[in-house]
Structures are given as structure tokens and as C-alpha cells.
Design a protein around this motif. Structure first.
Motif, PDB file in Angstrom:
ATOM      1  N   TRP B 299       0.826  -1.212   0.000  1.00  0.00           N
ATOM      2  CA  TRP B 299       0.000   0.000   0.000  1.00  0.00           C
ATOM      3  C   TRP B 299       0.854   1.255   0.000  1.00  0.00           C
ATOM      4  O   TRP B 299       0.369   2.342  -0.304  1.00  0.00           O
ATOM      5  N   GLY B 300       2.155   1.140   0.386  1.00  0.00           N
ATOM      6  CA  GLY B 300       2.982   2.340   0.579  1.00  0.00           C
ATOM      7  C   GLY B 300       4.123   2.445  -0.414  1.00  0.00           C
ATOM      8  O   GLY B 300       4.039   1.941  -1.535  1.00  0.00           O
ATOM      9  N   GLY B 311      -7.120  -6.706   3.630  1.00  0.00           N
ATOM     10  CA  GLY B 311      -6.885  -5.679   4.653  1.00  0.00           C
ATOM     11  C   GLY B 311      -7.347  -4.281   4.269  1.00  0.00           C
ATOM     12  O   GLY B 311      -8.013  -4.067   3.256  1.00  0.00           O
ATOM     13  N   PHE B 312      -6.986  -3.338   5.138  1.00  0.00           N
ATOM     14  CA  PHE B 312      -7.350  -1.925   4.985  1.00  0.00           C
ATOM     15  C   PHE B 312      -6.089  -1.077   5.066  1.00  0.00           C
ATOM     16  O   PHE B 312      -5.150  -1.435   5.770  1.00  0.00           O
ATOM     17  N   VAL B 313      -6.077   0.052   4.370  1.00  0.00           N
ATOM     18  CA  VAL B 313      -4.936   0.969   4.440  1.00  0.00           C
ATOM     19  C   VAL B 313      -4.739   1.370   5.902  1.00  0.00           C
ATOM     20  O   VAL B 313      -5.683   1.821   6.555  1.00  0.00           O
ATOM     21  N   PRO B 314      -3.550   1.182   6.448  1.00  0.00           N
ATOM     22  CA  PRO B 314      -3.339   1.441   7.869  1.00  0.00           C
ATOM     23  C   PRO B 314      -3.287   2.937   8.199  1.00  0.00           C
ATOM     24  O   PRO B 314      -2.951   3.754   7.336  1.00  0.00           O
ATOM     25  N   GLY B 340      -7.789   3.472   6.500  1.00  0.00           N
ATOM     26  CA  GLY B 340      -9.082   2.828   6.638  1.00  0.00           C
ATOM     27  C   GLY B 340      -9.716   2.391   5.331  1.00  0.00           C
ATOM     28  O   GLY B 340     -10.699   1.650   5.315  1.00  0.00           O
ATOM     29  N   GLN B 341      -9.153   2.867   4.228  1.00  0.00           N
ATOM     30  CA  GLN B 341      -9.684   2.470   2.917  1.00  0.00           C
ATOM     31  C   GLN B 341      -9.501   0.962   2.726  1.00  0.00           C
ATOM     32  O   GLN B 341      -8.468   0.411   3.078  1.00  0.00           O
TER      33      GLN B 341
END
Ligand code: SF4
Lengths: 199, 476
Positions: B299-300, B311-314, B340-341
Motif C-alpha cells: 500500500w505504501g 486488509g485496509f490501508v493502515p 481505513g480504505q
């Protein structure tokens, strides 16, 4: 490589901390195919300012650079060392260097001198008007005003720089040991010892 | 002879010591040297200036990959199509000039064997188990999947190896990363190595050579093992290793540069002795349960930013380390994501299947299996499949995979590094997202402002057909 016993002359009182290799030589210079000419790109962003230190009458072509903590951090590009050399810099004095930069500098015959910040402050002052002298044999930096700062350097690196021995040259002097290894390998692991197409 | 039990790493190291110095530095012999156009020009220049030669041209193999456009390289008349970027053209021309001048074999841009160095080496049998292998590229660890000690080097070291066929090195510490158990459905080697990178973090392997062990690793094909070892550098390790076994031998056998006849038998006998001895100790051991590994995505902007696709973006605050919080904040801003996305809500405009991590035939098969009978979503602007070598491309075409990619709306390209790094024309536009099977999601890696999500070939295919990051398990 040229033997390096001393570096004497004007020292650029740069002083900036955490100067990363992208500042020393921006990424778009990495597509070159020679080491020469990179001096043009050295500190390019800073030198876009017509009043920059590097191109001023006093410091153009100066052989010494004085910098702050952690000089040469960031990407491991060896172009940073080549760019400094091409600019005419053969010694950098700073309180600390990134490991990879000092190793790249050494491999290219640039002396990196580590001195405490207090010494750097004094040298920055002297450098405004007068030359600085680095003597590798006695491991000292001196000024015309009787300042004298001692520095540490790895004995192996010192010997190499003093004699102008590059690592490749040193290893080539071990030719008999390498040949002996190759002979052994030919007997023990012959399939590794040659890289020819096997039909 | 009762000697101290040793690890695979120690055995390869010991077998290559030319000389040991007082300070524990060793002069290590290099069995195989792969050369490409980016990190070699100044090394050749230095040799020329010093009047030096290449000690073992026969142990050196040159192949262009980073700068080559992946579009056609010859026109209808068979003439080379000029490369628009002058600097790229210059680097490529330098390699074409330097290789013959120094007596080195060159696989040319239009040869069937041309490809990404790390795909070509194993494919040609040039990279062998138990060998020391270097290349001026940080993903050289890839070849460790064969049980070779392989690592990336800088230009000065390229010069050193060309001139002396050795390197001055200090032995690293040894780490074992053991993955035990069976991989779940939809979980591939790429998910394993992304998961490992998430566990170890980007710097967890610094100072170590990592040996990947355990049943989940042993059960992988050689191609999967190459994918794992390829990313050793992404968790900080200089090299990754997987013990050579019957699977490895079967892979190597019969390849052009592989030993033949009596030498083959002797080689296999030696390779069998390389596995870590019972009782040998590692400086660090990390154990991972294969059951914990899900199809994963990043995600990063660091490869350690890995999560299961469910999962969700932390939130940056969820990290204990303040510097990581800061890095996460910057990553989210660059990636255009919000804490949260849901990961499966993230839309992608580009899909890249390729790179030395995932461009071998099994990777293309895995992606094609998902794409078969489907087409890319309307919001996916650009999808390309880039085989790792000309031979992979030919094999894929023989299996009809190219037709599946084309029917799904992918472009089918010539081999090269392509969109793995922004050095050739294959770039991701600023602000757009790319589901990518490559190995680095750094800021600007796929082009200035490009947003990269690393994932497996099957997951990339799933992203292409759904137009967003997607769980491949829901597509089968
Ligand atoms: S595919 Fe990417 S990581 Fe692999 S060698 Fe090319 S640029 Fe490097």
C-alpha cells in the motif's frame, strides 16, 4: 591512481549537513558512460544560483571541500565521487561521512578527513580568506595561522592513497594466489572453472 | 573428517576463498559475472585508461536490458529501429562496443536469448548452484534461488571483477528464514516474499545473507525460488539462498552452459554436499507459518508496506515507531490513499506483468490462467505483459499465452526491464496507479509521481479484469 601525500590550496567553506548524493550529482546525470564531465553536474541545483560558492572567483577549482555531518548520504551512486574529482576536489573534510560515500571516495583516490565540529568551524573561518593544508603522512590539517588538527584514517586506506595504489592494482599484485585458486578449481569443480558453452 | 557443521552460505564462501587477510577480509573468487549496459560503461572505461584487460572473459556474459524499449527492435527490413532517448542509446551502444573489445560474449538486443540479466543467467545454465555470481545490479540475489551465492555490486567492483575475477569481502552473518506448511489457494512465491518483507521490514536483513528454508520453500519450483531470492535486498539482505535439491538439478540439466556428461555427475555430487549440515547454527532464525500468508499487496512506498488483500490501508498512528508513522504519512500522501480504505476498493489504471521478479514462464501462465476468457476493466488504461527473455516469450507464444493476454486487452511486448524502473519508455504517468509484479514501490520508481502496488502475477491479472486491487481467490 595518482599518489596522494598532501592536498593544499583553497578549501570551499560549504559546511552544509546531510548533503545527499542527489545534491552532489542529480539522478539525471547517471545515464552517462564516462566519468569525465560529471563536474558540470556537480552540485547542479546549488550552482544554478549565479552567486554560488563553487563558481566564485576564490573557490573555483579549489581542491578541498569542507562540509557538515553525514556528507554523501542517500543513494550509493559512485557518480558522486566522480563528480567531485571532475570538479577538482581531492579531499573532503567533514565531521562524518556516509559509509558508502567514503568507500566510493577512497576507491577513486579522494581523501575523506573526519574532524570534530569545532575544528570544522575554525577551518570554515580560515577558508574564507586563506588556504588549508592537509598532510596525509602526519595525518594533520594545518592553516597559515598555526592551527593544527590531527585526524584518524584506516591504515590500509592511508597506505593505498600514499602510494597511489588502487584496489584493482593491489589485487592484481596477488596474481599468483588467484592463479593457484583457478588451478585448484579446475581440478575440483571444473564446471565452474570455465564458462564455455557445453555441447 | 569431523569438521564443524556449516551452513550452505559458509560452504559456498569457504569454497571460494582465494586468500584470507588479517582483518578477516577475504579475497573471494567470482565464478560468474553478468554485465548490463547501465553499470558497466565506466568500469570498461577505467580498464581502458589503466591499460588493463578482462581476466576471464569466458566467465563473463553481457546482455542489455534496462534501457531497451520493449517495442519492436527491428523494422520490416530487419534493420535496427533507432532508440529515441539519446542517453539510453549511448549506454546500449557502449555495451555493444565494449563487450567485443574486451572479448566478452554479448547477447544482442535482437537475439532470441536476450532478456533481463537475472532471467537470462539461470535460463542459460550460466548461473549454477554453488557458484559465486555478481552483477552490477541490486537484484542479483535472484540467482540464489538456485543455491548460488549471488549479490549486486557497484561500478568500481564491476571493474575489480572484470580485471581480477575476485572481490575483497567480509563474510556476512547468516540468517535462516523458515517457512513451514502448505501455501493456501491463490498464494504464490511472490506473496511469500512480500509477506517475509513485511515481517522482517526493509532493513531486517541488513548485514545478513538469508537462507530460505522450510517445507513451503522446498515445495516451490525453481522459478518460484528465484522470485523469493530476487527480493532478498528488499528486506535488506545482500544475498538470499535456497539449498539446491533434485528440483534444482532437474531445472539446470541440459541448459546451454550447464555441465554435461561426467562433469554433470560430478557437479550433482558436489551440489548434494552443499545443504546446511544438521547442527549448523545461524546468527538469527525467523520462523513463518505458511498458513499466515495470504495473497498480498503493498500500500505504501516501501516494500515492507505489505498487507493481505483482505486488509485496509493502515493509519500512520497505528505504527509504534515514530519515524515509521512519519514515513507512513508521507507514503499515504504520495500514494493518494486514506487510512481505513479497503484495499479492494483501490482502483488501478495500469497493470504491469514483468521484471526479474515475475516474468518467467510460470508467472505468465499464472496470469494467463486468470485472464483466460476475461478482458481488462474499462478503467484500466494500460496493461502490458513483458516476458523476461526472448525464450520465455517464444515458449509463451507456443502455449498460446500471448493470445490470452492480447484478447484480455494487454499489450504483448519484447523482453526487458520495462516498467520496473523509469529508464526506458515504459513509464506510469504521474498520479496514476499501477498493479505491478516488480519488486520496488519506491517514490518515482515507475515514473515521476507514479503509484506502485506490488503483487503477484495472478493478482495483477485479477486487478486488470476488475480494475481495482482484487482478491484472486474470488475470481477462480
Ligand atoms: S527488472 Fe527491474 S529489478 Fe530486475 S534487473 Fe531490471 S530494473 Fe532491476
Amino acid at each position: 591512481m595518482e599518489p596522494l601525500r598532501e592536498v593544499a590550496g583553497r578549501a570551499i567553506p560549504f559546511g552544509a549537513k546531510n548533503v545527499d548524493t542527489d545534491v552532489i550529482i542529480p539522478a539525471h546525470w547517471l545515464k552517462t558512460i564516462t566519468r569525465d564531465g560529471l563536474g558540470q553536474g556537480a552540485f547542479e541545483t546549488l550552482r544554478a544560483d549565479p552567486d554560488n560558492l563553487f563558481d566564485s572567483a576564490n573557490f573555483k577549482g579549489a581542491p578541498i571541500l569542507i562540509a557538515g555531518d553525514n556528507f554523501g548520504c542517500g543513494s550509493s551512486r559512485e557518480h558522486a565521487a566522480w563528480a567531485l574529482l571532475d570538479l577538482g576536489i581531492t579531499a573532503v573534510i567533514a565531521p562524518s561521512f556516509s559509509d558508502i560515500f567514503s568507500s566510493n571516495a577512497f576507491k577513486n583516490g579522494i581523501l575523506t578527513v573526519v574532524l570534530p565540529q569545532s575544528a570544522i568551524d575554525r577551518l570554515m573561518e580560515v577558508a574564507q580568506t586563506d588556504p588549508v593544508h592537509i598532510d596525509l603522512g602526519s595525518q594533520t590539517v594545518t592553516t597559515p595561522f598555526q592551527d593544527r588538527f590531527e585526524f584518524e584514517i584506516d591504515a590500509f586506506r592511508k597506505a593505498c592513497l600514499l602510494e597511489g595504489l588502487d584496489e584493482v592494482g593491489l589485487t592484481l599484485s596477488r596474481d599468483s594466489a588467484i592463479s593457484a585458486y583457478e588451478n585448484r578449481s579446475r581440478g575440483q569443480t571444473p564446471w565452474l572453472a570455465t564458462g564455455e558453452l557445453v555441447s | 573428517m569431523a569438521s564443524k557443521p556449516r551452513t550452505l552460505y559458509e560452504k559456498i564462501w569457504d569454497a571460494h576463498v582465494v586468500e584470507r587477510r588479517d582483518d578477516d577480509t577475504c579475497l573471494i573468487y567470482i565464478d560468474r559475472h553478468l554485465v548490463h549496459e547501465v553499470t558497466s560503461p565506466q568500469a570498461f572505461e577505467a580498464l581502458r585508461l589503466a591499460g588493463r584487460t578482462v581476466r576471464r572473459p569466458d566467465l563473463t556474459l553481457a546482455v542489455p536490458d534496462h534501457n531497451l524499449p520493449t517495442t519492436a527492435r527491428r523494422d520490416a527490413a530487419g534493420l535496427p529501429i533507432p532508440i529515441a532517448d539519446l542517453e539510453s542509446a549511448q549506454q546500449l551502444a557502449a555495451l555493444t562496443r565494449n563487450a567485443p573489445e574486451f572479448g566478452i560474449r554479448l547477447i544482442g538486443d535482437a537475439d532470441a536469448e536476450q532478456g533481463i540479466v537475472h532471467v537470462v543467467g539461470p535460463e542459460q545454465g550460466f548461473s549454477l548452484p554453488g557458484a559465486t555470481i555478481v552483477c552490477g545490479d541490486s537484484h542479483t540475489a535472484c540467482h540464489g534461488g538456485l543455491g548460488a551465492l549471488a549479490f549486486g555490486i557497484g561500478t568500481s567492483e564491476v571493474e575489480h571483477v572484470l580485471a581480477t575475477q575476485t572481490l575483497l569481502l567480509k563474510q556476512s552473518k547468516a540468517m535462516e528464514v523458515r517457512v513451514e506448511g502448505e501455501l493456501g489457494p491463490g498464494v504464490s512465491a511472490k506473496d511469500v516474499v512480500l509477506h517475509i518483507t513485511g515481517v522482517l521490514r526493509a532493513s531486517g536483513g541488513t548485514g545478513y545473507v538469508i537462507e530460505y528454508t522450510g517445507s513451503a520453500i522446498r515445495d516451490l519450483s525453481v522459478e518460484g525460488r528465484l522470485t523469493i531470492s530476487n527480493m532478498a535486498i528488499e528486506h535488506g539482505a545482500r544475498a538470499g539462498l535456497i539449498a539446491p535439491d533434485e528440483v534444482t538439478f532437474a531445472y539446470v540439466k541440459g541448459r546451454p552452459y550447464a555441465p554435461k556428461g561426467a562433469e554433470w555427475d560430478a557437479a550433482v555430487t558436489w551440489w548434494r554436499t552443499l545443504a546446511t549440515d544438521p547442527g549448523a547454527s545461524y546468527d538469527k532464525v525467523v520462523v513463518i507459518d505458511a498458513a499466515d500468508i495470504a495473497p498480498s499487496v503493498t500500500w505504501g512506498t516501501s516494500p515492507e508496506d505489505v498487507l493481505p488483500i483482505t486488509g485496509f490501508v493502515p493509519a500512520p498512528e497505528s505504527f509504534a515507531d515514530p519515524s515509521k508513522q512519519d514515513a507512513a504519512r508521507k507514503s499515504l500522501a504520495y500514494m493518494g490513499l486514506m487510512a481505513g480504505q479497503k484495499l479492494t476498493d483501490i482502483e488501478v489504471q495500469n497493470v504491469f506483468i514483468g521484471s526479474c521478479t515475475n516474468s518467467r514462464i510460470e508467472d505468465l501462465r499464472a496470469a494467463a490462467a486468470v485472464l483466460k476468457g476475461r478482458t481488462k476493466a474499462a478503467n484500466v488504461r494500460w496493461a502490458i505483459a513483458v516476458p523476461g527473455s526472448g525464450l520465455v516469450k517464444r515458449q509463451a507464444e507456443a502455449e498460446g499465452l500471448d493470445q490470452i493476454f492480447l484478447a484480455a486487452g494487454f499489450e504483448w511486448r519484447e523482453p526487458g526491464c520495462s516498467a520496473c524502473l523509469a529508464m526506458n519508455p515504459d513509464k506510469v504517468p504521474a498520479g496514476e496507479r499501477c498493479a505491478s509484479t516488480s519488486n520496488r514501490n519506491f517514490v518515482g520508481r515507475q515514473g515521476p509521481g507514479a503509484r506502485t502496488h506490488l503483487l503477484s502475477p495472478a493478482m495483477a491479472a485479477a486487478a486488470a479484469v476488475t480494475g481495482r486491487l482484487a482478491d484472486v481467490r474470488e475470481l477462480s
